[in-house]
Design a protein around this motif. Structure first.
Motif, PDB file in Angstrom:
ATOM      1  N   ASN A  92       0.825  -1.216   0.000  1.00  0.00           N
ATOM      2  CA  ASN A  92       0.000   0.000   0.000  1.00  0.00           C
ATOM      3  C   ASN A  92       0.856   1.261   0.000  1.00  0.00           C
ATOM      4  O   ASN A  92       0.555   2.220  -0.716  1.00  0.00           O
ATOM      5  CB  ASN A  92      -0.955   0.004   1.200  1.00  0.00           C
ATOM      6  N   ASP A  93       1.922   1.266   0.796  1.00  0.00           N
ATOM      7  CA  ASP A  93       2.819   2.429   0.839  1.00  0.00           C
ATOM      8  C   ASP A  93       3.511   2.643  -0.511  1.00  0.00           C
ATOM      9  O   ASP A  93       3.643   3.774  -0.976  1.00  0.00           O
ATOM     10  CB  ASP A  93       3.858   2.272   1.940  1.00  0.00           C
ATOM     11  N   LEU A  94       3.945   1.554  -1.133  1.00  0.00           N
ATOM     12  CA  LEU A  94       4.572   1.672  -2.453  1.00  0.00           C
ATOM     13  C   LEU A  94       3.582   2.193  -3.488  1.00  0.00           C
ATOM     14  O   LEU A  94       3.938   3.011  -4.344  1.00  0.00           O
ATOM     15  CB  LEU A  94       5.132   0.319  -2.903  1.00  0.00           C
ATOM     16  N   ASP A  95       2.347   1.743  -3.410  1.00  0.00           N
ATOM     17  CA  ASP A  95       1.316   2.206  -4.335  1.00  0.00           C
ATOM     18  C   ASP A  95       1.131   3.718  -4.199  1.00  0.00           C
ATOM     19  O   ASP A  95       1.062   4.442  -5.199  1.00  0.00           O
ATOM     20  CB  ASP A  95       0.010   1.461  -4.062  1.00  0.00           C
ATOM     21  N   LYS A  96       1.085   4.213  -2.947  1.00  0.00           N
ATOM     22  CA  LYS A  96       0.937   5.651  -2.714  1.00  0.00           C
ATOM     23  C   LYS A  96       2.153   6.426  -3.220  1.00  0.00           C
ATOM     24  O   LYS A  96       2.017   7.475  -3.845  1.00  0.00           O
ATOM     25  CB  LYS A  96       0.737   5.923  -1.222  1.00  0.00           C
ATOM     26  N   GLU A  97       3.349   5.901  -2.953  1.00  0.00           N
ATOM     27  CA  GLU A  97       4.567   6.580  -3.404  1.00  0.00           C
ATOM     28  C   GLU A  97       4.637   6.660  -4.921  1.00  0.00           C
ATOM     29  O   GLU A  97       4.991   7.692  -5.492  1.00  0.00           O
ATOM     30  CB  GLU A  97       5.811   5.846  -2.886  1.00  0.00           C
ATOM     31  N   LEU A  98       4.314   5.560  -5.583  1.00  0.00           N
ATOM     32  CA  LEU A  98       4.370   5.542  -7.048  1.00  0.00           C
ATOM     33  C   LEU A  98       3.289   6.427  -7.660  1.00  0.00           C
ATOM     34  O   LEU A  98       3.514   7.073  -8.684  1.00  0.00           O
ATOM     35  CB  LEU A  98       4.264   4.113  -7.567  1.00  0.00           C
ATOM     36  N   ASP A  99       2.127   6.493  -7.028  1.00  0.00           N
ATOM     37  CA  ASP A  99       1.065   7.380  -7.495  1.00  0.00           C
ATOM     38  C   ASP A  99       1.507   8.831  -7.361  1.00  0.00           C
ATOM     39  O   ASP A  99       1.292   9.641  -8.270  1.00  0.00           O
ATOM     40  CB  ASP A  99      -0.215   7.122  -6.701  1.00  0.00           C
ATOM     41  N   HIS A 100       2.145   9.164  -6.235  1.00  0.00           N
ATOM     42  CA  HIS A 100       2.665  10.525  -6.038  1.00  0.00           C
ATOM     43  C   HIS A 100       3.728  10.863  -7.086  1.00  0.00           C
ATOM     44  O   HIS A 100       3.724  11.952  -7.665  1.00  0.00           O
ATOM     45  CB  HIS A 100       3.241  10.667  -4.625  1.00  0.00           C
ATOM     46  N   LEU A 101       4.623   9.927  -7.350  1.00  0.00           N
ATOM     47  CA  LEU A 101       5.670  10.138  -8.348  1.00  0.00           C
ATOM     48  C   LEU A 101       5.070  10.361  -9.732  1.00  0.00           C
ATOM     49  O   LEU A 101       5.485  11.258 -10.468  1.00  0.00           O
ATOM     50  CB  LEU A 101       6.623   8.937  -8.364  1.00  0.00           C
ATOM     51  N   LYS A 102       4.069   9.552 -10.083  1.00  0.00           N
ATOM     52  CA  LYS A 102       3.407   9.689 -11.383  1.00  0.00           C
ATOM     53  C   LYS A 102       2.747  11.052 -11.511  1.00  0.00           C
ATOM     54  O   LYS A 102       2.886  11.732 -12.536  1.00  0.00           O
ATOM     55  CB  LYS A 102       2.365   8.583 -11.551  1.00  0.00           C
ATOM     56  N   ASN A 103       2.031  11.489 -10.450  1.00  0.00           N
ATOM     57  CA  ASN A 103       1.365  12.795 -10.489  1.00  0.00           C
ATOM     58  C   ASN A 103       2.370  13.934 -10.597  1.00  0.00           C
ATOM     59  O   ASN A 103       2.159  14.876 -11.364  1.00  0.00           O
ATOM     60  CB  ASN A 103       0.476  12.980  -9.255  1.00  0.00           C
TER      61      ASN A 103
END
Length: 120
Positions: A92-103
């Protein structure tokens, strides 16, 4: 040639789970997760994310064989947590980090595009 087809590295066979979980019978709060069709890229990212958990005692991964397209992730936690909780939290933390990076990347691309299209 003797090499397996390239798609076998990425496509999970029908009837095979992407992730399987096996509790350790000898060590309390330890388990091994088998992740199909993944390699060092996911293994190392997941291991590093797991190490951020304060309830983690050990996290490591290995590729059993170069021609077996799976990784084994070993997790050992304190009594305050379980390997499944640590794994789910890391994902879940990786998903949030990668979503932030993508945005953040998309915002910068948009800024750059506007800058190029404006008259000088």
């Amino acid at each position: 040639m003797n090499a397996p087809d390239r798609y076998e590295r990425f496509v999970v066979p029908e009837g095979t789970k992407k992730v399987s979980y096996e509790r350790d019978t000898k060590i309390i709060n330890a388990a091994t997760f088998t992740i199909e069709r993944e390699d060092h890229t996911i293994g190392n990212i997941l291991r590093m994310q797991l190490h951020r958990d304060e309830n983690l005692l050990f996290a490591g991964y290995k590729l059993p064989h170069p021609l077996q397209y799976k990784i084994l992730v070993r997790i050992h936690t304190t009594s305050q947590s379980s390997p499944m909780q640590a794994y789910n939290q890391a994902i879940n933390d990786l998903d949030k980090e990668l979503d932030h990076l993508k945005n953040a990347f998309e915002v910068e691309v948009e800024k750059h595009s506007r800058g190029l299209l404006m008259p000088v």
